[in-house]
Design a protein around this motif. Sequence first.
Motif, PDB file in Angstrom:
ATOM      1  N   ASN A 148       5.836  -8.523  12.204  1.00 35.34           N
ATOM      2  CA  ASN A 148       5.616  -7.447  11.233  1.00 35.34           C
ATOM      3  C   ASN A 148       6.854  -7.263  10.354  1.00 35.34           C
ATOM      4  OD1 ASN A 148       7.414  -5.947  12.870  1.00 35.34           O
ATOM      5  ND2 ASN A 148       5.721  -5.186  14.112  1.00 35.34           N
ATOM      6  N   ALA A 149       6.686  -6.498   9.272  1.00 35.41           N
ATOM      7  CA  ALA A 149       7.832  -6.140   8.420  1.00 35.41           C
ATOM      8  C   ALA A 149       8.428  -4.865   9.015  1.00 35.41           C
ATOM      9  CB  ALA A 149       7.389  -5.961   6.975  1.00 35.41           C
TER      10      ALA A 149
ATOM     11  N   THR B 248      -6.188  -8.698   3.718  1.00 38.82           N
ATOM     12  CA  THR B 248      -5.505  -9.808   3.045  1.00 38.82           C
ATOM     13  C   THR B 248      -5.877 -11.140   3.691  1.00 38.82           C
ATOM     14  OG1 THR B 248      -3.636  -8.312   2.783  1.00 38.82           O
ATOM     15  CG2 THR B 248      -3.215 -10.626   2.318  1.00 38.82           C
TER      16      THR B 248
ATOM     17  N   SER C 191       3.686  -2.291   8.156  1.00 35.63           N
ATOM     18  CA  SER C 191       2.666  -3.301   8.429  1.00 35.63           C
ATOM     19  C   SER C 191       1.451  -2.692   9.119  1.00 35.63           C
ATOM     20  CB  SER C 191       3.260  -4.411   9.299  1.00 35.63           C
ATOM     21  OG  SER C 191       4.350  -4.998   8.661  1.00 35.63           O
TER      22      SER C 191
ATOM     23  N   LYS D 164      -7.960 -14.497   2.223  1.00 34.50           N
ATOM     24  CA  LYS D 164      -7.350 -15.826   2.197  1.00 34.50           C
ATOM     25  C   LYS D 164      -8.156 -16.826   3.029  1.00 34.50           C
ATOM     26  CE  LYS D 164      -3.038 -16.598   3.866  1.00 34.50           C
ATOM     27  NZ  LYS D 164      -1.635 -16.312   4.120  1.00 34.50           N
TER      28      LYS D 164
ATOM     29  N   ASP E 209      -4.595  -3.252   6.531  1.00 36.65           N
ATOM     30  CA  ASP E 209      -4.253  -3.909   5.258  1.00 36.65           C
ATOM     31  C   ASP E 209      -4.107  -5.415   5.461  1.00 36.65           C
ATOM     32  OD1 ASP E 209      -4.130  -1.404   4.136  1.00 36.65           O
ATOM     33  OD2 ASP E 209      -1.933  -1.246   4.300  1.00 36.65           O
ATOM     34  N   THR E 210      -3.487  -5.778   6.562  1.00 35.10           N
ATOM     35  CA  THR E 210      -3.240  -7.195   6.843  1.00 35.10           C
ATOM     36  C   THR E 210      -4.541  -7.964   7.003  1.00 35.10           C
ATOM     37  OG1 THR E 210      -1.273  -6.500   8.024  1.00 35.10           O
ATOM     38  CG2 THR E 210      -1.996  -8.768   8.366  1.00 35.10           C
TER      39      THR E 210
ATOM     40  N   ALA F  50       1.992 -13.146   6.635  1.00 40.01           N
ATOM     41  CA  ALA F  50       1.357 -12.178   5.726  1.00 40.01           C
ATOM     42  C   ALA F  50       2.097 -10.835   5.688  1.00 40.01           C
ATOM     43  CB  ALA F  50      -0.098 -11.961   6.121  1.00 40.01           C
ATOM     44  N   GLU F  51       2.460 -10.305   6.847  1.00 37.00           N
ATOM     45  CA  GLU F  51       3.077  -8.957   6.874  1.00 37.00           C
ATOM     46  C   GLU F  51       4.510  -8.987   6.351  1.00 37.00           C
ATOM     47  OE1 GLU F  51       2.303  -7.265  10.815  1.00 37.00           O
ATOM     48  OE2 GLU F  51       0.345  -6.614  10.042  1.00 37.00           O
TER      49      GLU F  51
ATOM     50  N   GLU G  55       5.665 -11.131   4.163  1.00 39.32           N
ATOM     51  CA  GLU G  55       5.618 -11.340   2.705  1.00 39.32           C
ATOM     52  C   GLU G  55       5.190 -10.072   1.970  1.00 39.32           C
ATOM     53  OE1 GLU G  55       3.193 -14.839   2.528  1.00 39.32           O
ATOM     54  OE2 GLU G  55       4.905 -16.135   2.991  1.00 39.32           O
ATOM     55  N   ARG G  56       4.279  -9.307   2.573  1.00 37.95           N
ATOM     56  CA  ARG G  56       3.840  -8.071   1.924  1.00 37.95           C
ATOM     57  C   ARG G  56       4.950  -7.016   1.954  1.00 37.95           C
ATOM     58  NH1 ARG G  56      -0.419  -6.787   4.990  1.00 37.95           N
ATOM     59  NH2 ARG G  56       0.286  -4.834   5.882  1.00 37.95           N
ATOM     60  N   GLY G  57       5.718  -7.003   3.022  1.00 41.54           N
ATOM     61  CA  GLY G  57       6.793  -6.021   3.173  1.00 41.54           C
ATOM     62  C   GLY G  57       6.251  -4.628   3.443  1.00 41.54           C
TER      63      GLY G  57
END
Length: 217
Positions: A62-63, A114, A106, A118, A110-111, A98-99, A101-103
């Motif tokens: 996670n971010a 996304t 987390s 994809k 939402d993840t 994914a998390e 990169e999204r920042g």
Amino acid sequence: MQQTVTTLEVEAQVQPEMEIESRRVRVGLLGGTFNPPHLGHLVIGEQVARQLGLEKVYFMPNAIPPHVDRKEAIATVDRVKMVQAAIQGNSLFELELAEVERGGVSYAYDTLLTLLQKHPDYEYYFIIGADEVAYLSTWYRVDELMRLTHFVGVNRPGVPAPKSEFSIQFVTVPDLDISSTNLRQRIAHHESVRYLVPDLVAAYIFERGLYQDDDRN
Ligand code: ATP
Ligand code: MG
């Protein structure tokens, strides 16, 4: 396993009229802070993949974790590199960024949105330990999240077998009493972490001098 994914992908391309269900790729998703990653994470990924016949397990650092951590996690780049080192050599395991990169915070909801955009042909099995099962009701938009992914719960030492209001599939794994919290404390106290984390992870921790400072643990 890789062979099967490839075949399914090819089939999906040549037979677009095929039923969506029949070209679903079943994959695991193991999200965490991985501060640091340890043998407990690898064992649950391997066991769930084998017992449920999943094509892959995506390890997803996670971010910023949604729950407030007692202490801040170390730099994301270090956690990502350690996860990379930890999963090396197991062809079932992949890294999902994914998390990172999204920042930001987390949120799994939402993840999953996304990820499904994809990979519309992926059927996700979100793997969580018993401690997380107990907190699932506090997860952001959990009811909607339940419609985006299956949940797989695994036993964790020291945590009573959870009962959940949600529909969760349980998989029994060998009990490994290892946590990142305990590892951070061991490292700060100069105690051995050998055989608790993969050798490459231990090497990275000591090269970079991570978790040496007691105050951060
Ligand atoms: P921390 O002590 O910092 O919370 P952790 O060991 O719980 O670290 P996380 O990155 O928080 O590691 O865990 C990611 C996921 O793996 C969570 O769902 C957690 O419940 C699960 N998990 C971690 N260690 C184990 C273990 N030893 N047995 C079963 N599940 C585990
Ligand atoms: Mg945890």
